[in-house]
Design a protein around this motif. Structure first.
Motif, PDB file in Angstrom:
ATOM      1  N   VAL A 129      23.690  33.558  -4.152  1.00  0.00           N
ATOM      2  CA  VAL A 129      22.422  33.081  -4.703  1.00  0.00           C
ATOM      3  C   VAL A 129      22.578  31.630  -5.159  1.00  0.00           C
ATOM      4  CG1 VAL A 129      20.735  33.372  -6.559  1.00  0.00           C
ATOM      5  CG2 VAL A 129      21.618  35.380  -5.347  1.00  0.00           C
TER       6      VAL A 129
ATOM      7  N   VAL B   3      24.392  23.677 -10.010  1.00  0.00           N
ATOM      8  CA  VAL B   3      24.080  25.104  -9.936  1.00  0.00           C
ATOM      9  C   VAL B   3      25.251  25.892 -10.502  1.00  0.00           C
ATOM     10  CG1 VAL B   3      23.451  26.988  -8.388  1.00  0.00           C
ATOM     11  CG2 VAL B   3      22.747  24.666  -7.835  1.00  0.00           C
ATOM     12  N   ARG B   4      24.953  26.947 -11.254  1.00  0.00           N
ATOM     13  CA  ARG B   4      26.039  27.682 -11.885  1.00  0.00           C
ATOM     14  C   ARG B   4      25.913  29.183 -11.718  1.00  0.00           C
ATOM     15  NH1 ARG B   4      25.665  27.814 -18.333  1.00  0.00           N
ATOM     16  NH2 ARG B   4      27.438  29.193 -17.996  1.00  0.00           N
TER      17      ARG B   4
ATOM     18  N   PHE C 297      27.299  32.744 -14.074  1.00  0.00           N
ATOM     19  CA  PHE C 297      27.588  33.039 -15.466  1.00  0.00           C
ATOM     20  C   PHE C 297      28.833  33.899 -15.627  1.00  0.00           C
ATOM     21  CE2 PHE C 297      23.176  31.996 -15.251  1.00  0.00           C
ATOM     22  CZ  PHE C 297      22.938  31.279 -16.408  1.00  0.00           C
TER      23      PHE C 297
ATOM     24  N   GLU D  78      24.896  37.968 -13.558  1.00  0.00           N
ATOM     25  CA  GLU D  78      23.439  37.819 -13.621  1.00  0.00           C
ATOM     26  C   GLU D  78      22.870  38.008 -12.219  1.00  0.00           C
ATOM     27  OE1 GLU D  78      21.412  37.121 -16.200  1.00  0.00           O
ATOM     28  OE2 GLU D  78      22.704  36.272 -17.759  1.00  0.00           O
ATOM     29  N   VAL D  79      22.381  39.200 -11.961  1.00  0.00           N
ATOM     30  CA  VAL D  79      21.757  39.458 -10.663  1.00  0.00           C
ATOM     31  C   VAL D  79      20.401  40.107 -10.907  1.00  0.00           C
ATOM     32  CG1 VAL D  79      23.870  39.682  -9.298  1.00  0.00           C
ATOM     33  CG2 VAL D  79      22.987  41.658 -10.569  1.00  0.00           C
ATOM     34  N   LEU D  80      19.685  40.382  -9.833  1.00  0.00           N
ATOM     35  CA  LEU D  80      18.437  41.127  -9.926  1.00  0.00           C
ATOM     36  C   LEU D  80      18.794  42.556  -9.526  1.00  0.00           C
ATOM     37  CD1 LEU D  80      16.185  38.512  -8.063  1.00  0.00           C
ATOM     38  CD2 LEU D  80      16.884  38.542 -10.462  1.00  0.00           C
ATOM     39  N   PRO D  81      19.128  43.396 -10.512  1.00  0.00           N
ATOM     40  CA  PRO D  81      19.854  44.639 -10.232  1.00  0.00           C
ATOM     41  C   PRO D  81      19.107  45.664  -9.381  1.00  0.00           C
ATOM     42  CG  PRO D  81      19.175  44.538 -12.539  1.00  0.00           C
ATOM     43  CD  PRO D  81      18.881  43.200 -11.945  1.00  0.00           C
TER      44      PRO D  81
ATOM     45  N   SER E 128      22.425  29.379  -2.272  1.00  0.00           N
ATOM     46  CA  SER E 128      21.085  29.217  -1.714  1.00  0.00           C
ATOM     47  C   SER E 128      20.392  27.998  -2.309  1.00  0.00           C
ATOM     48  CB  SER E 128      20.246  30.473  -1.944  1.00  0.00           C
ATOM     49  OG  SER E 128      19.918  30.588  -3.317  1.00  0.00           O
ATOM     50  N   ALA E 129      20.794  27.591  -3.504  1.00  0.00           N
ATOM     51  CA  ALA E 129      20.176  26.438  -4.150  1.00  0.00           C
ATOM     52  C   ALA E 129      20.757  25.120  -3.633  1.00  0.00           C
ATOM     53  CB  ALA E 129      20.343  26.533  -5.669  1.00  0.00           C
TER      54      ALA E 129
ATOM     55  N   VAL F  13      19.025  21.601 -11.685  1.00  0.00           N
ATOM     56  CA  VAL F  13      19.172  22.417 -10.475  1.00  0.00           C
ATOM     57  C   VAL F  13      18.642  21.639  -9.283  1.00  0.00           C
ATOM     58  CG1 VAL F  13      18.407  24.498  -9.286  1.00  0.00           C
ATOM     59  CG2 VAL F  13      19.108  24.631 -11.677  1.00  0.00           C
TER      60      VAL F  13
ATOM     61  N   GLY G  71      16.456  33.110  -3.881  1.00  0.00           N
ATOM     62  CA  GLY G  71      17.164  31.842  -4.005  1.00  0.00           C
ATOM     63  C   GLY G  71      16.765  30.871  -2.902  1.00  0.00           C
TER      64      GLY G  71
ATOM     65  N   LEU H 230      21.898  24.259 -20.227  1.00  0.00           N
ATOM     66  CA  LEU H 230      21.477  25.398 -21.050  1.00  0.00           C
ATOM     67  C   LEU H 230      21.458  24.998 -22.519  1.00  0.00           C
ATOM     68  CD1 LEU H 230      20.742  28.434 -20.993  1.00  0.00           C
ATOM     69  CD2 LEU H 230      23.160  28.936 -21.303  1.00  0.00           C
TER      70      LEU H 230
ATOM     71  N   SER I 123      25.193  22.232 -17.271  1.00  0.00           N
ATOM     72  CA  SER I 123      24.055  22.837 -16.567  1.00  0.00           C
ATOM     73  C   SER I 123      22.742  22.671 -17.319  1.00  0.00           C
ATOM     74  CB  SER I 123      24.328  24.324 -16.326  1.00  0.00           C
ATOM     75  OG  SER I 123      24.490  24.994 -17.556  1.00  0.00           O
TER      76      SER I 123
ATOM     77  N   ILE J  22      17.264  22.355 -17.428  1.00  0.00           N
ATOM     78  CA  ILE J  22      17.965  23.145 -16.412  1.00  0.00           C
ATOM     79  C   ILE J  22      17.322  22.935 -15.053  1.00  0.00           C
ATOM     80  CG2 ILE J  22      18.385  25.509 -15.626  1.00  0.00           C
ATOM     81  CD1 ILE J  22      18.335  26.319 -18.632  1.00  0.00           C
TER      82      ILE J  22
END
Ligand SMILES: Nc1ncnc2c1ncn2[C@@H]1O[C@H](COP(=O)(O)OP(=O)(O)O)[C@@H](O)[C@H]1O
Ligand SMILES: [Mg+2]
Lengths: 312, 269
Positions: B179, B101-102, B104, B108-111, B182-183, B96, B122, B72, B70, B92
């Motif tokens: 998400v 697309v990965r 983790f 990893e979200v937008l809490p 979406s990419a 993308v 996304g 990183l 990916s 990265i």
């Protein structure tokens, strides 16, 4: 729908402010000051609350806007619109140019570099005596009535208030549009989880730069109005104490909510105005109010009411 | 924004190079951390449309391997080739854009945002709208319908307005997958997608992975510890051990492989 009614009600109250504020012991210029600080803090909050960039030096752009406007009137041309335009461009351009220095830093380092840049401008204004008036501030200019062809808009206290209200309305509309757009969504996503959005292919630093520039332009715009309100500006308008006060106002009202800073400014400015006429120690009382609010409403006064609605 | 970009699924518009060769080729790739050889001379090929599992004991280098794919982490040796193009030096963001697309190992979200908002950013990013400070009604409608389409694909219907940080862990991981989808991934990398999930949640995720592969023809590489899942859905399996490929092949061959049994499977059974 409730929201639209609430906003309409607030706006009507603001239009009517010159009538009702004196009835409760205020004065119209106090209303102007509240709206000016509201523009500044809402602009800063695009960066602070929505993007998560801890700018602790935002007064720099407020002050640059103020000096830009004052110096335009004093040295360049007796035109209020030109003063506003030039001041806004000067402060906004400074933020845009300095953005790359700031955008790579995170958290406390972001805060430190923004403070450092702010203090740099403060010292420039103090030292550049002949032009800026140094420690004493820049005086000897005054806002000029505005001519629209044959029409004359006299900028007395009340009419100036309406100019500020117009500026506030435009700034709010612009910020609202931005925060509802993909750009605004990107800002919020950076605040929430920078790594996640980076892995979607977003070059995060560019957007932090964009938020920094937008905040800079809007704060500078507020600064120009502030200089016109008092027909005066001084290095205090760029000082880190003012930067800190901006942050306090935002936190008071709620940094996660769009109108939070407005509430914070009202609390702060009104408290400052009333308390400073009672005691020289007004800052202590502000501090107490601050601590109380942070303890009672960790998300700020508005944050509690509007936790969800705002980020959409 | 055009309909064409909205509907890019990863199946269309593939350059001819990708049709013949492998989608991804890791050419003798290494990643050393000082003296630690997290990934050590791995050569690996994956073809479009494959559903492949990477297994191996903890510390085998699986996540590091994903980081190399990916972008990183840069490799300390070897080449990463995607659709015949050397992307070893690419960032990265560039990868993308190519469709790598990965998700983790750690969620990893937008809490603080809703399911809808998590997926919307996304979608907007996939449409390259991030820099746009305004949005038209028509665009907004197109974005929203794509978001609901993704919510539908991952079976989160009815949860669109829930705050992601308040969802069950399993649902949060599903949001991550949405998400990622979406990419418009050409290669979807899932790092332990079922880690920490209950049985029911695991079933939901496994079903999702299977459907993505079957219905959308998506190329998926996933790291997984649960052998029932691995042998239940993977078409091929790559076994990593101490940074090296211990074995690779179809599930039957892997489960019969004495080295794999000795090094890894035996200890789990
Ligand atoms: N950024 C890093 N720095 C140093 N060592 C690392 C780093 N990332 C992983 N490692 C080490 O590399 C080895 C492989 O780790 P990892 O790829 O996470 O394994 P797995 O995902 O298979 O459990 C481990 O020993 C780990 O401690
Ligand atoms: Mg791992």
């Amino acid at each position: 729908m409730n929201r639209i009614i609430a906003i309409a009600a607030i706006w009507v109250a603001l239009v009517a402010l010159p009538w009702w504020l004196p009835l409760i012991g205020g004065y119209t210029a106090l209303g102007s000051k509240v709206l000016i600080y509201a523009i500044a803090t809402m602009g800063l909050n695009v960066l602070l609350g929505f993007t998560g960039g801890l700018s602790f030096g935002q007064a720099a752009y407020f002050g640059l806007g103020a000096y830009g406007a004052g110096m335009t009137l004093k040295y360049l041309a007796p035109s209020t619109p030109l003063a506003i335009l030039i001041g806004t461009l000067v402060g906004g351009a400074a933020a845009t140019l300095l953005g790359p220095l700031v955008m790579r830093r995170r958290g406390i380092y972001f805060a430190m570099i923004t403070i450092a840049i702010g203090q740099l401008f403060y010292f420039i204004m103090v030292r550049w005596n002949e032009v800026t008036g140094g420690e004493d501030g820049l005086a000897g200019f005054s806002r000029q009535d505005i001519h629209f062809g044959p029409w004359l808009y006299r900028l007395d206290e009340t009419n100036f208030y309406y100019l500020v209200l117009l500026g506030f309305t435009v700034a709010v509309a612009v910020m609202w549009m931005v925060l509802q757009s993909p750009l605004g969504h990107t800002f919020v996503a950076i605040r929430e989880n920078r790594r996640r959005i980076e892995f979607l292919g977003v070059r995060v630093e560019r957007y932090i730069w964009a938020a920094f520039a937008i905040a800079g332009f809007i704060t500078a715009f507020a600064g120009t109005l502030n200089a016109l309100l008092f027909n005066f500006t001084s290095p205090q308008d760029l000082h880190w104490i003012l930067s800190g006060n901006f942050v306090i106002m935002i936190v008071l009202g709620g940094m996660r909510s769009f109108f939070g800073p407005l509430i914070g400014v009202i609390i702060f400015v009104v408290a400052q105005d009333y308390l400073s006429s009672i005691t020289g120690n007004w800052m202590t009382f502000i501090g107490m109010i601050f601590v109380l609010i942070v303890l009672l409403f960790p998300r700020g006064v508005l944050g509690i009411l509007a936790r969800r609605v705002e980020v959409r | 924004m055009t309909a064409a970009t909205m509907e890019r699924t990863g199946q269309d518009g593939r350059p001819p190079a990708g049709k013949t060769g492998p989608l991804l080729r890791m050419d003798n790739v290494s990643r050393h951390f000082g003296t630690l050889k997290a990934v050590d001379g791995v050569t690996f090929e994956m073809h479009a449309g494959e559903l492949r599992a990477v297994i191996g004991p903890n510390g085998a280098g699986k996540t590091t391997f994903f980081n190399l794919i990916s972008g990183l982490l840069p490799p300390t040796g070897g080449k990463v080739i995607f659709e015949g193009e050397d992307i070893t030096g690419q960032t990265i963001v560039e990868r993308v854009a190519k469709g790598i697309v990965r998700t983790f190992q750690i969620t990893e979200v937008l809490p603080d945002l809703s399911v809808f908002e998590n997926i919307r950013i996304g979608v907007e990013t996939a449409l390259r709208l991030n820099a746009r400070p305004w949005i038209s009604r028509r665009e907004r409608a197109a974005i929203n319908s794509r978001v609901f389409e993704l919510i539908d694909i991952v079976n989160l219907d009815g949860k669109a307005n829930r705050i992601v940080g308040e969802l069950a862990h399993g649902d949060q991981r599903v949001v991550e997958v949405a998400v990622a989808l979406s990419a418009n991934p050409r290669l979807l990398l899932l790092d332990e997608p079922t880690a920490g999930m209950g049985d029911h949640e695991t079933d939901h995720m496994v079903d999702l992975i299977r459907r993505l592969h079957r219905d959308q023809g998506m190329t998926i590489l996933f790291i997984e510890h649960d052998m029932d899942i691995v042998f239940g859905i993977a078409q091929r399996i790559t076994v990593l051990d101490q940074g090296r490929v211990l074995a690779e092949g179809e599930p039957d061959a892997i489960s019969a492989d004495p080295r794999v049994r000795a090094a890894y499977l035996g200890s789990l059974e």
